[in-house]
Design a protein around this motif. Structure first.
Motif, PDB file in Angstrom:
ATOM      1  N   PHE A 154      43.779  37.369  23.781  1.00  0.00           N
ATOM      2  CA  PHE A 154      44.879  36.408  23.851  1.00  0.00           C
ATOM      3  C   PHE A 154      45.585  36.636  25.183  1.00  0.00           C
ATOM      4  N   ARG A 155      45.066  35.994  26.215  1.00  0.00           N
ATOM      5  CA  ARG A 155      45.587  36.120  27.569  1.00  0.00           C
ATOM      6  C   ARG A 155      45.732  34.725  28.157  1.00  0.00           C
ATOM      7  N   THR A 156      46.801  34.070  27.786  1.00  0.00           N
ATOM      8  CA  THR A 156      46.978  32.658  28.145  1.00  0.00           C
ATOM      9  C   THR A 156      47.562  32.473  29.541  1.00  0.00           C
ATOM     10  N   GLU A 157      48.092  33.542  30.133  1.00  0.00           N
ATOM     11  CA  GLU A 157      48.676  33.449  31.465  1.00  0.00           C
ATOM     12  C   GLU A 157      47.704  33.991  32.506  1.00  0.00           C
ATOM     13  N   PRO A 158      47.729  33.431  33.710  1.00  0.00           N
ATOM     14  CA  PRO A 158      46.840  33.931  34.770  1.00  0.00           C
ATOM     15  C   PRO A 158      47.120  35.399  35.091  1.00  0.00           C
ATOM     16  N   SER A 159      46.070  36.121  35.440  1.00  0.00           N
ATOM     17  CA  SER A 159      46.215  37.532  35.772  1.00  0.00           C
ATOM     18  C   SER A 159      46.532  37.749  37.242  1.00  0.00           C
ATOM     19  N   GLY A 160      46.246  36.752  38.060  1.00  0.00           N
ATOM     20  CA  GLY A 160      46.458  36.895  39.491  1.00  0.00           C
ATOM     21  C   GLY A 160      45.295  37.528  40.220  1.00  0.00           C
ATOM     22  N   LYS A 161      44.206  37.853  39.490  1.00  0.00           N
ATOM     23  CA  LYS A 161      43.030  38.463  40.107  1.00  0.00           C
ATOM     24  C   LYS A 161      42.058  37.360  40.523  1.00  0.00           C
ATOM     25  N   ALA A 162      42.046  37.066  41.821  1.00  0.00           N
ATOM     26  CA  ALA A 162      41.247  35.942  42.320  1.00  0.00           C
ATOM     27  C   ALA A 162      39.767  36.131  42.054  1.00  0.00           C
ATOM     28  N   HIS A 163      39.274  37.388  42.147  1.00  0.00           N
ATOM     29  CA  HIS A 163      37.831  37.600  41.961  1.00  0.00           C
ATOM     30  C   HIS A 163      37.397  37.340  40.524  1.00  0.00           C
ATOM     31  N   LYS A 164      38.370  37.271  39.599  1.00  0.00           N
ATOM     32  CA  LYS A 164      38.047  36.966  38.208  1.00  0.00           C
ATOM     33  C   LYS A 164      38.422  35.540  37.801  1.00  0.00           C
ATOM     34  N   GLU A 165      39.381  34.923  38.495  1.00  0.00           N
ATOM     35  CA  GLU A 165      39.909  33.642  38.024  1.00  0.00           C
ATOM     36  C   GLU A 165      39.761  32.485  38.996  1.00  0.00           C
ATOM     37  N   ASN A 166      39.408  32.733  40.225  1.00  0.00           N
ATOM     38  CA  ASN A 166      39.235  31.642  41.182  1.00  0.00           C
ATOM     39  C   ASN A 166      37.951  30.887  40.853  1.00  0.00           C
ATOM     40  N   PRO A 167      38.044  29.600  40.500  1.00  0.00           N
ATOM     41  CA  PRO A 167      36.835  28.867  40.104  1.00  0.00           C
ATOM     42  C   PRO A 167      35.838  28.696  41.239  1.00  0.00           C
ATOM     43  N   ASP A 168      36.269  28.892  42.478  1.00  0.00           N
ATOM     44  CA  ASP A 168      35.379  28.745  43.619  1.00  0.00           C
ATOM     45  C   ASP A 168      34.679  30.053  43.997  1.00  0.00           C
ATOM     46  N   ALA A 169      35.050  31.142  43.319  1.00  0.00           N
ATOM     47  CA  ALA A 169      34.426  32.442  43.601  1.00  0.00           C
ATOM     48  C   ALA A 169      33.219  32.617  42.695  1.00  0.00           C
ATOM     49  N   THR A 170      32.036  32.631  43.269  1.00  0.00           N
ATOM     50  CA  THR A 170      30.818  32.808  42.480  1.00  0.00           C
ATOM     51  C   THR A 170      30.880  34.124  41.712  1.00  0.00           C
ATOM     52  N   GLY A 171      30.584  34.066  40.418  1.00  0.00           N
ATOM     53  CA  GLY A 171      30.618  35.270  39.602  1.00  0.00           C
ATOM     54  C   GLY A 171      31.940  35.515  38.911  1.00  0.00           C
ATOM     55  N   SER A 172      32.941  34.673  39.168  1.00  0.00           N
ATOM     56  CA  SER A 172      34.225  34.818  38.482  1.00  0.00           C
ATOM     57  C   SER A 172      34.126  34.237  37.080  1.00  0.00           C
ATOM     58  N   GLY A 173      35.080  34.582  36.223  1.00  0.00           N
ATOM     59  CA  GLY A 173      35.149  33.997  34.894  1.00  0.00           C
ATOM     60  C   GLY A 173      34.631  34.893  33.787  1.00  0.00           C
ATOM     61  N   SER A 174      34.919  34.485  32.560  1.00  0.00           N
ATOM     62  CA  SER A 174      34.592  35.283  31.377  1.00  0.00           C
ATOM     63  C   SER A 174      33.098  35.433  31.143  1.00  0.00           C
ATOM     64  N   LEU A 175      32.314  34.432  31.527  1.00  0.00           N
ATOM     65  CA  LEU A 175      30.871  34.512  31.264  1.00  0.00           C
ATOM     66  C   LEU A 175      30.264  35.728  31.965  1.00  0.00           C
ATOM     67  N   HIS A 176      30.610  35.951  33.215  1.00  0.00           N
ATOM     68  CA  HIS A 176      30.111  37.126  33.912  1.00  0.00           C
ATOM     69  C   HIS A 176      30.806  38.400  33.426  1.00  0.00           C
ATOM     70  N   ASP A 177      32.107  38.309  33.174  1.00  0.00           N
ATOM     71  CA  ASP A 177      32.890  39.501  32.839  1.00  0.00           C
ATOM     72  C   ASP A 177      32.581  40.000  31.422  1.00  0.00           C
ATOM     73  N   LEU A 178      32.937  39.223  30.414  1.00  0.00           N
ATOM     74  CA  LEU A 178      32.696  39.628  29.024  1.00  0.00           C
ATOM     75  C   LEU A 178      31.305  39.234  28.548  1.00  0.00           C
ATOM     76  N   GLY A 179      30.782  38.139  29.089  1.00  0.00           N
ATOM     77  CA  GLY A 179      29.451  37.703  28.687  1.00  0.00           C
ATOM     78  C   GLY A 179      28.381  38.730  28.989  1.00  0.00           C
ATOM     79  N   SER A 180      28.564  39.491  30.065  1.00  0.00           N
ATOM     80  CA  SER A 180      27.570  40.516  30.405  1.00  0.00           C
ATOM     81  C   SER A 180      27.496  41.587  29.329  1.00  0.00           C
TER      82      SER A 180
END
Length: 351
Positions: A154-180
């Motif tokens: 339950f993390r509805t607010e942005p974390s400020g970590k661009a490498h995880k949340e910037n949609p233009d950064a390849t490899g960012s997002g939950s699929l790579h992070d938790l999906g792995s």
């Protein structure tokens, strides 16, 4: 005892919680180098480690045998390649790389250099994962027909970590992070699927990388495995739901190593250092001689990330099996790439 001199590429959360404590407490490793670009946070707990201001400087000057690449995923390919070319064995944090082609190039380079490359899939050493594995191995559920593995937050607010949340950064997002993690657990339990269908998007909106995914893995023998993650889950689901021809098992996500380490716990070598859980964390319901048997279950094996480093050490010294070798994790990367393709095309993707 043979000593493996190790260098750590970063001293953020990953370095402080998942790597440095185990390297310090394991008698076969010596944390001799740490990269901190501007701070000196490692000095207090690891005064014997020399601080370097860049990965390049560490690789050029440090006396090390093993490099732990625990930087943002977008830098994994560059730093792993750099370490291999410097003649160092490598442990790289998950996710391995941002795509399959990068992963395959690094595996080829490691083979050419005669070096080992292992991906830090620490969730294989979680209490809950091990309990599910134990229940399935006991055979009480019979042939498995359906499974669901979740990792919700339950993390509805942005974390400020661009490498995880910037949609233009390849490899960012939950699929790579938790999906792995979830993909690795699925392939460990059930092997590599034949095909998949996926839904991957951002619940927080188009300005953020994906924070929701649902992947359906299709296996032979009528087995379906669903992997799911959301950051808008205030009330937790069972993390694992395993259904077979003879019964079902539901398991909560109860491994607490990350929180205990963050609170300062010392992962003592050769001991179960985690706190025992205070109540049952699973439900087992199965047919025993055609009679329904339902019971609450408490995870019987404590999780321990030290076992990852113990397996690394045993590989180096005794030639035992390497934990999560990179060539094995390429399978997981293929599933991540296929999940993105499936979500974008809204079609089933064959693997």
């Amino acid at each position: 005892m043979q000593l493996v001199k190790t260098g750590l590429c970063a001293f953020g959360m990953s370095g402080k919680i998942f790597h440095a404590p185990f390297l310090k407490e394991h008698p076969g490793f010596f944390l001799s180098a740490v990269v901190e670009r501007s701070k000196e946070d490692s000095k207090e707990k690891y005064p014997e480690a020399t601080i370097y201001r860049s990965v390049e400087e560490m690789l050029e000057h440090a006396d090390i045998d093993l490099v732990v690449v625990n930087t943002p995923v977008q830098t994994h390919f560059e730093y792993v390649k750099m370490a291999l070319e410097a003649g160092k064995n490598v442990i790289v944090e998950k996710p391995f790389t941002v795509n399959v082609s990068e992963a395959e190039e690094l595996v080829r380079l490691a083979e050419e250099k005669g070096l080992f490359l292992s991906v830090y899939q620490n969730r294989r050493f979680d209490r809950d994962y091990l309990q599910v594995q134990k229940i399935m191995n006991e055979g009480k559920l019979g042939s498995i027909k359906e499974a669901e593995i979740r990792f919700d937050r339950f993390r509805t607010e942005p974390s400020g970590k661009a490498h995880k949340e910037n949609p233009d950064a390849t490899g960012s997002g939950s699929l790579h992070d938790l999906g792995s993690h979830l993909i690795d657990q699925a392939t460990q339990y059930f092997g590599f699927p034949e095909k998949l269908f996926a839904d991957v998007f951002s619940m927080k909106g188009k300005d953020f990388a994906n924070d929701y995914f649902e992947i359906i893995l299709y296996y032979p023998d009528e087995l379906r495995v669903r992997l799911k993650s959301s950051v808008f889950t205030k009330e937790a689901h069972y993390a694992y739901a395993i259904h077979g021809e003879k019964g079902s098992f539901l398991q909560k996500r109860t491994d607490n190593q990350e929180n205990e380490l963050a609170s300062g716990a010392i992962p003592e070598y050769g001991k179960e250092w985690t706190q025992p859980i205070g109540e049952p964390d699973g439900i087992l319901n199965f047919l025993n001689d055609n009679k329904e048997t339902e019971r609450v279950v408490t995870s019987s094996e404590a999780g321990n990330y030290m076992n990852y480093y113990q397996q690394i050490y045993e590989f180096i010294v005794f030639g035992y099996a390497l934990p999560s070798p990179a060539e094995e994790i390429i399978r997981n990367m293929k599933i991540i790439d296929a999940a993105l393709e499936s979500s974008n095309t809204e079609k089933v993707v064959y693997l």
